[in-house]
Design an enzyme around this catalytic site. Structure first.
Site, PDB file in Angstrom:
ATOM      1  CG  HIS A 201      48.634  33.136  29.532  1.00  0.00           C
ATOM      2  ND1 HIS A 201      47.550  32.912  30.336  1.00  0.00           N
ATOM      3  CD2 HIS A 201      48.283  32.687  28.311  1.00  0.00           C
ATOM      4  CE1 HIS A 201      46.575  32.361  29.613  1.00  0.00           C
ATOM      5  NE2 HIS A 201      46.999  32.219  28.390  1.00  0.00           N
ATOM      6  CB  CYS A 329      38.251  29.734  27.605  1.00  0.00           C
ATOM      7  SG  CYS A 329      40.000  29.568  27.902  1.00  0.00           S
TER       8      CYS A 329
END
Ligand code: PLP
Length: 399
Positions: A201, A329
């Site tokens: 991705h 993240c």
């Protein structure tokens, strides 16, 4: 209002070509690639050809490529697989202070199980020094893992040199190339690495798919066990559409790499020039213009003094601009970023950090609009900040 996406380091949109390549494997060609019939053979053939294509894009042999669920799994596998396989040889692992949490938290977990981990310092632009690595190696060292390119500040590490140091001491070398793949031209054989992680991705491929290159002859323990997939090395039904989409996306990324990098870096450079000339008291984190060849072409990370990154991000979002206050993240965490602290950004200033990461579909108009909005947001927030006194400030913008 059209939204402007300046967060390509978090993820990229799936390219039309990758989507079209995947489509048949969601519909008529849906077989399990391990089934012993026509449907299965069609799936297996697609996986085989994707593996060959990815291997050729990275300069590897097809049987050195293993499909995983993404960069996080690849990183976990490289570290834990080596730690378990070489337990009798030693228990020391070397990494850096600025690794992605997929490496960092895995190292922390390994420490709980009796492994010793050395976290190397980096310099003020985020570079790991080969001589520091050399000094850290002991007769118990079994693995060195240094990221190829940093996800927050874009620093591209001297992987070939670092790998040579590890190999001179007969120590295995892994690199997390999740941000580098598709943006930095490399060949695994030239680099010399033993293991390398990548993720679909980040280069306009699908999410939830990635890979680990493991050089022929290197034996590490399995991480995900179950069925016989990935030549018995990683259990779990193969995600055929995702594998096919990732291979197509990587093929295009490598084909267009120079053209895209030239374009994307021109947008980034325009943005950096405009922001640094219109806003004072900011740090431009990571390698500066003279070292742009050692920085990801799409990355611009700024720390704005006296204001909170979250407030900037929220205001940018209201203006239709999507950026990031750290690595995707760890956003949501109130801890200042390890990477920023490691390069010497003061804690308070680290909190005022925004990462902009450009992509091949962005336009000059979007860049100019983002600058205009950013300047007005920073001025407005600083006007409300009790800490900001324009007349008494001493710091010049660091370009
Ligand atoms: N490593 C780096 C450097 C990353 O930037 C990321 C994602 O942001 C990862 C690993 C994790 O990859 P994935 O999202 O595929 O699990």
């Amino acid at each position: 209002m059209e939204r402007i996406y300046l967060d390509h380091a978090a993820t990229t949109p799936l390219s039309k070509e990758a989507f079209e390549a995947m489509y048949p494997y969601f519909s008529n060609t849906f077989g399990n690639a391990n089934s012993q019939h026509g449907f299965g053979r069609d799936g297996a053939a697609a996986v085989l050809s994707a593996r060959e294509s990815i291997a050729s894009s990275l300069g590897a042999k097809p049987n050195e490529i293993y499909f995983t669920s993404g960069g996080t799994e690849s990183d976990n596998w490289a570290l834990k697989g080596t730690a378990l396989a070489l337990r009798d040889k030693g228990n020391h692992i070397i990494t850096s202070k600025i690794e992605h949490s997929a490496i960092y938290t895995t190292c922390k977990q390994l420490e709980k199980y009796g492994y010793d981990v050395t976290y190397l310092d980096v310099d003020s632009d985020g570079f790991v020094s080969p001589s520091d690595l050399e000094k850290a190696i002991t007769d118990k060292t079994i693995l060195v893992s240094i990221m190829f390119a940093n996800n927050e500040i874009g620093t591209i590490e001297p992987i070939k040199e670092l790998c040579e140091v590890a190999h001179a001491h007969k120590v295995l070398f892994h690199t997390d190339a999740v941000q580098a793949t598709g943006a930095v031209r490399y060949n695994v054989k030239d680099l010399g690495v033993d293991m390398l992680s990548f993720s679909g991705h980040k280069f306009y491929g699908p999410k939830g798919i990635g890979g680990l290159y493991i050089r022929s002859g290197i034996k590490i323990e399995k991480l995900i066990i179950g069925g016989e997939q990935e030549r018995t090395n990683r259990g779990g039904t193969t995600n055929v559409p995702a594998v096919v989409g990732m291979a197509k996306a990587l093929e295009i990324a490598i084909r267009d790499l120079d053209k895209n990098n030239e374009y994307v870096s021109s947008l980034r450079n325009r943005f950096v020039e405009k922001v640094t000339s219109q806003i004072d008291e900011i740090y431009f984190n990571g390698p500066k213009a003279k070292d742009y060849d050692k920085r990801l072409p799409n990355n611009a990370s700024f720390s704005f003094r006296y204001i909170e990154g979250e407030s900037i991000l929220f205001s940018l979002d209201l203006a239709g601009i999507s950026a990031s206050s750290g690595s995707a993240c760890s956003s949501g965490s109130l801890e200042p970023s390890r990477t920023l602290l490691s390069i010497g950004v003061p804690v308070g200033t680290a909190h005022g950090t925004i990462r902009f990461s450009f992509g091949k579909n962005n336009t000059v108009e979007e860049v100019d609009y983002a600058v205009e909005q950013l300047v007005s947001i920073v001025n407005r927030l600083r006007a409300m900040s009790p800490l900001y006194r324009p007349s008494t400030t001493t710091m010049k913008t660091i370009k």
